[in-house]
Design a protein around this motif. Structure first.
Motif, mmCIF file in Angstrom:
data_model
loop_
_atom_site.group_PDB
_atom_site.id
_atom_site.type_symbol
_atom_site.label_atom_id
_atom_site.label_comp_id
_atom_site.label_asym_id
_atom_site.label_seq_id
_atom_site.Cartn_x
_atom_site.Cartn_y
_atom_site.Cartn_z
ATOM 1 N N GLY A 97 36.086 34.478 35.664
ATOM 2 C CA GLY A 97 34.794 35.050 35.298
ATOM 3 C C GLY A 97 34.899 36.557 35.151
ATOM 4 O O GLY A 97 35.933 37.162 35.428
ATOM 5 N N MET A 98 33.808 37.145 34.719
ATOM 6 C CA MET A 98 33.754 38.581 34.484
ATOM 7 C C MET A 98 33.973 39.368 35.773
ATOM 8 O O MET A 98 33.699 38.857 36.861
ATOM 9 N N PRO A 99 34.454 40.615 35.648
ATOM 10 C CA PRO A 99 34.475 41.495 36.815
ATOM 11 C C PRO A 99 33.044 41.575 37.364
ATOM 12 O O PRO A 99 32.095 41.661 36.580
ATOM 13 N N GLY A 100 32.905 41.473 38.656
ATOM 14 C CA GLY A 100 31.573 41.535 39.253
ATOM 15 C C GLY A 100 30.879 40.192 39.370
ATOM 16 O O GLY A 100 29.789 40.099 39.923
ATOM 17 N N ALA A 101 31.498 39.122 38.858
ATOM 18 C CA ALA A 101 30.883 37.789 38.961
ATOM 19 C C ALA A 101 30.942 37.257 40.394
ATOM 20 O O ALA A 101 30.218 36.328 40.746
ATOM 21 N N GLY A 102 31.824 37.825 41.211
ATOM 22 C CA GLY A 102 31.912 37.410 42.613
ATOM 23 C C GLY A 102 33.094 36.528 42.937
ATOM 24 O O GLY A 102 33.095 35.829 43.944
ATOM 25 N N LYS A 103 34.121 36.547 42.089
ATOM 26 C CA LYS A 103 35.266 35.652 42.296
ATOM 27 C C LYS A 103 35.903 35.838 43.678
ATOM 28 O O LYS A 103 36.131 34.873 44.393
ATOM 29 N N SER A 104 36.177 37.073 44.046
ATOM 30 C CA SER A 104 36.834 37.336 45.337
ATOM 31 C C SER A 104 35.886 37.097 46.511
ATOM 32 O O SER A 104 36.230 36.394 47.460
ATOM 33 N N THR A 105 34.696 37.673 46.434
ATOM 34 C CA THR A 105 33.750 37.556 47.550
ATOM 35 C C THR A 105 33.298 36.118 47.738
ATOM 36 O O THR A 105 33.322 35.580 48.841
ATOM 37 N N LEU A 106 32.899 35.487 46.641
ATOM 38 C CA LEU A 106 32.456 34.097 46.690
ATOM 39 C C LEU A 106 33.625 33.189 47.091
ATOM 40 O O LEU A 106 33.435 32.224 47.816
ATOM 41 N N GLY A 107 34.823 33.532 46.614
ATOM 42 C CA GLY A 107 36.001 32.716 46.916
ATOM 43 C C GLY A 107 36.258 32.581 48.399
ATOM 44 O O GLY A 107 36.618 31.503 48.888
ATOM 45 N N ILE A 108 36.068 33.661 49.143
ATOM 46 C CA ILE A 108 36.276 33.637 50.594
ATOM 47 C C ILE A 108 35.273 32.689 51.253
ATOM 48 O O ILE A 108 35.635 31.858 52.095
ATOM 49 N N VAL A 109 34.011 32.782 50.845
ATOM 50 C CA VAL A 109 32.963 31.912 51.399
ATOM 51 C C VAL A 109 33.227 30.461 51.004
ATOM 52 O O VAL A 109 33.124 29.543 51.831
#
Length: 170
Positions: A12-24
């Protein structure tokens, strides 16, 4: 040896939450978490922005492709960089080892989330003059092309978005 597709690959786009959402999401699904951008930084011993500055956008995409096509993971959530979709070879490998989930956000949502494009290590194939709109329009069809599952995460908290992705995977 055929690898089991028990990973989840977030695009997804930068800022879509891939890293942050991925951890959750990893916590919700009881999986490990891998941030592909950090793997690239560790292997190259440079921040993404320094790599882009040193290699140029095309050179960075080549480095990213080489690292992503060799990623080995098991039972993991893999957060890719927003530019991973420029590398067909890498995306084919990621699709072989996991289910590719596109975290879709609208252009308006993107504008409200992204303020620091220059500092984020965002690959602008069109060069420094490339607008956010150009970036969005260029990448959106690529995300749609590679996505096995698309989840719109506009106006959702990270936890709500992660739950929505988890539900889509079931």
């Amino acid at each position: 040896m055929e690898q089991e597709r028990n990973n989840v690959v977030l695009i997804g786009m930068p800022g879509a939450g891939k890293s942050t959402l991925g951890i959750v999401l990893a916590k919700i699904l009881n999986k490990d978490f891998m941030d592909a951008d950090l793997v690239i930084q560790n292997q190259c011993d440079k921040t993404l922005q320094k790599l882009i500055d040193a290699c140029g956008p095309e050179g960075f995409i080549q480095v990213e492709n080489e690292i992503l096509r060799d990623i080995q993971a098991d039972n993991s959530i893999i957060a890719t960089g927003g530019s991973a979709v420029y590398s067909d070879e890498a995306m084919k490998h990621l699709a072989e080892i996991g289910r590719v989930v596109y975290l879709q956000i609208s252009y308006d949502e993107l504008v409200s989330r992204l303020h620091d494009l220059q500092e984020r290590g965002v690959v602008l194939k069109g060069g420094i003059g490339m607008s956010l709109r150009d970036l969005y329009d260029e990448r959106k069809p690529l995300y749609e092309k590679y996505a096995e599952i698309t989840v719109n995460v506009d106006d959702l908290s990270i936890t709500a978005a992660a739950r929505k992705v988890a539900d889509a995977l079931r």
